[in-house]
Scaffold this motif. Structure first.
Motif, PDB file in Angstrom:
ATOM      1  N   CYS A 107       9.376  52.635 -23.620  1.00 45.23           N
ATOM      2  CA  CYS A 107       9.732  53.815 -22.831  1.00 45.23           C
ATOM      3  C   CYS A 107      10.638  54.706 -23.684  1.00 45.23           C
ATOM      4  O   CYS A 107      11.298  54.233 -24.607  1.00 45.23           O
ATOM      5  CB  CYS A 107      10.462  53.391 -21.559  1.00 45.23           C
ATOM      6  SG  CYS A 107      11.028  54.792 -20.558  1.00 45.23           S
ATOM      7  N   CYS A 135      13.393  55.834 -23.046  1.00 49.96           N
ATOM      8  CA  CYS A 135      14.815  55.480 -22.921  1.00 49.96           C
ATOM      9  C   CYS A 135      15.193  54.318 -23.826  1.00 49.96           C
ATOM     10  O   CYS A 135      16.362  53.939 -23.917  1.00 49.96           O
ATOM     11  CB  CYS A 135      15.158  55.152 -21.467  1.00 49.96           C
ATOM     12  SG  CYS A 135      14.578  53.522 -20.948  1.00 49.96           S
ATOM     13  N   CYS A 174       8.960  52.290 -16.028  1.00 51.48           N
ATOM     14  CA  CYS A 174      10.106  51.652 -16.678  1.00 51.48           C
ATOM     15  C   CYS A 174      11.025  51.035 -15.622  1.00 51.48           C
ATOM     16  O   CYS A 174      11.399  51.710 -14.669  1.00 51.48           O
ATOM     17  CB  CYS A 174      10.857  52.684 -17.508  1.00 51.48           C
ATOM     18  SG  CYS A 174      12.343  52.043 -18.262  1.00 51.48           S
ATOM     19  N   CYS A 182      14.765  53.025 -16.302  1.00 58.56           N
ATOM     20  CA  CYS A 182      14.990  54.436 -15.933  1.00 58.56           C
ATOM     21  C   CYS A 182      13.966  54.948 -14.912  1.00 58.56           C
ATOM     22  O   CYS A 182      14.033  56.100 -14.497  1.00 58.56           O
ATOM     23  CB  CYS A 182      14.990  55.325 -17.174  1.00 58.56           C
ATOM     24  SG  CYS A 182      13.364  55.592 -17.883  1.00 58.56           S
TER      25      CYS A 182
HETATM   26 ZN   LIG Z   1      12.878  53.965 -19.407  1.00 61.68          ZN
END
Ligand SMILES: [Zn+2]
Length: 441
Positions: free
Chosen positions: A59, A61, A91, A94
């Protein structure tokens, strides 16, 4: 597919039996629709993501996005709407969702396929968004809304402008590759400004200029072209297909950098002679001094003559014979490039009133300020153009034809997006832009 064709033939034959004749247009339209439906069915099969997919993906993040399920989505393609399933990931950390398939197909965050988006950009840059919608329907058999054409055309125009800004930043930081290519005997830059109607919220307190209504903003427009040869009578000839355009609603400083970047790409650094032609607008000559030092500056001869004829109209409002005689005499002094003599004539003219005295003074200052830009015989000896016809035509074709239709009002952002798109297409750069965009996806 066979089913679509079969159904189409059935309809066509029953029509034929019923009417006793063939209505070709009805049949070709129905045939296209049938082919579209068949194509859409084939696309649905192709796009469907089947088989095993990875359990997790990285992901943005930094965490992992886990596979959730197959999700269905709808897409409008050049053969009509299609629906297909693809793997969807989310995810844990997040909660951002993603479908790699969408990225691969360049359809993240849009319900239109690349082919449809390109069509919308093209029709939206050429004509009003509503005419664009009509063209999509008539020419491609695709139903979209006026608003969709507007959004897509503006999104693509904004993306083009983003790239232009990146190129301008590189130019300002002198981080530019030397542009190779054949020698350029003469390279021209012409610049001008023209008003575009904006929505009431947009003018930011600016006053209308040049008699334009107050709700306009000035588009600054420039073009670059080259001249290799001279024609009969040693007249300059513009190289075919050598003209490129740059324009935007922006400050003179920003526009100066835009023109610098454009001129650089066109080979400014290796041009043997460099010429800038414009009317008398001060902001243009400021750009010329700042961004293009050393270039020959020329005030458009026809614009300068216009100053004389307008002045003559005020000095001899009721006496046509004297007006013409005086203007013709001043014009021949101007054409001869004897600007000091012209200024002397204007300063010595006995003004019949204070108002006309002011006008005479203003005009004398205009000619004096631009005197080195009016040495027409010297310019002609070098076979330079002395008129700014190219940029005047560009004001009409690039800007007015699309952005100044009656009833049209723009936001600055929207106008700049469509202007960027039009310049890109007129500069013959759109196909390259589109291809590079697909590669980046
Ligand atoms: Zn994420």
């Amino acid at each position: 597919m066979a089913r679509e064709v079969g159904r189409f033939l059935q309809v066509a034959f029953s029509e034929l039996r019923r009417q006793g004749r063939l209505d070709l247009e009805a049949i070709e339209t129905a045939a296209r629709a049938a082919m579209h439906r068949a194509g859409a069915t084939a696309l649905e099969h192709l796009l469907k993501e089947s088989g095993p997919v990875p359990d997790a993906l990285p992901c943005a993040c930094g965490q992992k996005a886990r596979y959730r399920q197959k999700r269905s989505r709808q897409l409008l393609t050049t053969v009509g709407p299609v629906r297909f399933e693809r793997a969807y990931y989310c995810c844990d950390s997040c909660h951002q969702g993603q479908s790699p398939r969408d990225r691969e197909l360049d359809i993240v965050g849009t319900e239109y396929s690349p082919g449809v988006r390109r069509m919308m950009a093209v029709v939206g840059s050429d004509a009003s968004f509503d005419q664009g919608r009509e063209q999509m329907q008539l020419l491609a058999g695709i139903e979209v809304t006026r608003k969709a054409v507007e959004r897509q055309a503006e999104a693509i125009g904004s993306d083009i402008e983003c790239r232009a800004q990146a190129a301008i930043r590189r130019a300002v930081q002198l981080d530019l590759p030397e542009v190779g290519g054949k020698d350029i005997p003469v390279l021209y830059i012409e610049m001008d400004g023209t008003g575009v109607p904006v929505t009431a919220a947009e003018p930011e307190g600016r006053q209308g200029k040049n008699g334009e209504p107050a709700h306009t903003r000035e588009v600054k427009l420039g073009c670059v072209f080259t001249q290799t040869e001279t024609g009969r009578d040693r007249c300059p000839v513009r190289d075919e297909s050598s003209t490129t355009y740059a324009a935007a609603i922006e400050t003179a400083e920003e526009f100066g950098r835009r023109m610098y970047s454009q001129a650089w790409e066109r080979g400014w650094s290796r041009a043997a002679k460099k010429v800038i032609i414009a009317d008398g607008a001060v902001w243009i000559w400021n750009i010329a001094d700042r961004e293009f030092p050393g270039a020959t500056q020329i005030v458009d001869l026809y614009h300068a003559r216009e100053h004389i004829w307008q002045l003559a109209g005020k000095l001899f409002a009721t006496d046509e014979r004297r007006r013409k005689r005086w203007a013709a005499r001043m014009q021949s002094i101007l054409d001869a490039g004897k600007i000091e003599a012209l200024v002397k004539q204007l300063r010595a003219f006995p003004a019949p009133s204070l108002d006309i005295g002011d006008v005479l003074r203003t005009e004398a200052e205009y000619f004096e300020r631009n005197r080195e830009r009016m040495r027409y015989p010297a310019f002609r000896r070098q076979n330079f153009f002395v008129g700014s016809g190219v940029i005047e035509a560009a004001c009409r074709t690039v800007i007015a034809k699309r952005l100044k239709q009656s009833g049209m009002f723009w936001t600055v952002r929207g106008a700049n997006a469509i202007i960027a798109l039009r310049c890109c297409r007129l500069n013959r750069e759109f196909e390259d832009y589109w291809a590079s965009r697909a590669e980046a996806a």
